[in-house]
Design an enzyme around this catalytic site. Sequence first.
Site, PDB file in Angstrom:
ATOM      1  N   THR A   1       0.842  -1.192   0.000  1.00 29.87           N
ATOM      2  CA  THR A   1       0.000   0.000   0.000  1.00 29.87           C
ATOM      3  C   THR A   1       0.876   1.240   0.000  1.00 29.87           C
ATOM      4  OG1 THR A   1      -1.754   1.198   1.188  1.00 29.87           O
ATOM      5  CG2 THR A   1      -0.200  -0.035   2.532  1.00 29.87           C
TER       6      THR A   1
ATOM      7  N   HIS B   1       2.492 -11.536  14.236  1.00 28.10           N
ATOM      8  CA  HIS B   1       3.564 -12.065  15.075  1.00 28.10           C
ATOM      9  C   HIS B   1       3.333 -13.534  15.437  1.00 28.10           C
ATOM     10  CE1 HIS B   1       7.212 -11.639  17.088  1.00 28.10           C
ATOM     11  NE2 HIS B   1       6.970 -10.611  17.884  1.00 28.10           N
TER      12      HIS B   1
END
Length: 405
Positions: A324, A376
């Site tokens: 993006t 994560h």
Amino acid sequence: MATEIKAPVFPESVADGTIATWHKKVGEAVSRDEVICDIETDKVVLEVVAPADGSLVAIVKGEGETVLSSEVIAQFQEGAVSGAAATEAVQSEEKVEQAAANTQAGAAPVVERAQAVQDQAPAVRKALNETGIAAADVAGTGRGGRITKEDVVNHQTKPAAANVTPLSVAVGERIEKRVPMTRLRKRVAERLLAATQQTAMLTTFNEVNMKPVMEMRKQYKDIFEKRHGARLGFMSFFVKAATEALKRYPAVNASIDGDDIVYHGYYDIGVAVSSERGLVVPVLRDTDRMSYAEVENGIRDYAYKARDGKLGIEDMTGGTFTITNGGTFGSLLSTPILNQPQTGILGMHKIQERPMAVNGQVEILPMMYLALSYDHRMIDGKEAVGFLVTIKELLEEPAKLILDL
């Protein structure tokens, strides 16, 4: 004999849609393959076309109503339009036009205004009633001059003409307007909220010296455009650098499916594009096999499709990683949100000249902050940082990227 017109078959990822606009009225002549209706889903707008020359006999699903996959939305009659039906359609149009003419003359009777509103589709009538705007005051952009819900919203937000005296507002009065979310906007909101709640999202940052890429682009952009018919931008460098980094760090190209980790052996990179209907992410397929020109042409074509509302569901299905570019709007730094079920998204930002220490000397360099948001649960910090550093190194030495070093 009337035949049924049904909504398209939606993919498994699309539960239902909403009738956005009817471009034809009951009794109005229509040609084969002419668009008669738009259906808005949470991803794209689908067009429904006429199966043959003929006319609509009945509209089963009005504007604003929810429709399921393959559900009947109208009845269609093949062949010439009957005189009675055609006359009724013409008279309905004349009522709206007459109401508009009367309004411009400052003498539109209340009954004609009410009739003009009544002649509109359900969603348009609702919008007109809620805003208090007269149908005759709205310029229709739909097929045949029909008013759409977007026309009402645009009319409400349109600035007043220079020669019109603005309405006086009482001191202390604060004006609000309420506009329903589109299905696409609602779906984007749901996905972004889910990403923040269902992932262990973390963002790591780095910065890249864009001078080498900018110099290469300046040197070869004219030759590149002449040879390939495409403008050489920065995005192709980032797509190719990200593809190489994904090869070196497969976890960033993976996704989580329940208790399983799915490692993708291909590289489908989504490029976030802002459109009038909301944020969409069309996907470049097999970017490891694409040339720089193919990447640039692919992004350009998607941008045109997004602008014209022509992106298909197949254009946005899948994707293993997303890029993006908030820098196009002037963003200097941001923390992009994951595009589930992907586990990584790269954020590009504005190129800003800053004083940098180079070999003990201060130089002014065009720098860009990079941001990598990652899940994560799937990606360790070491891998995330290594991935981002790889992109930095490849962009600061683009020869390595081109020569596959």
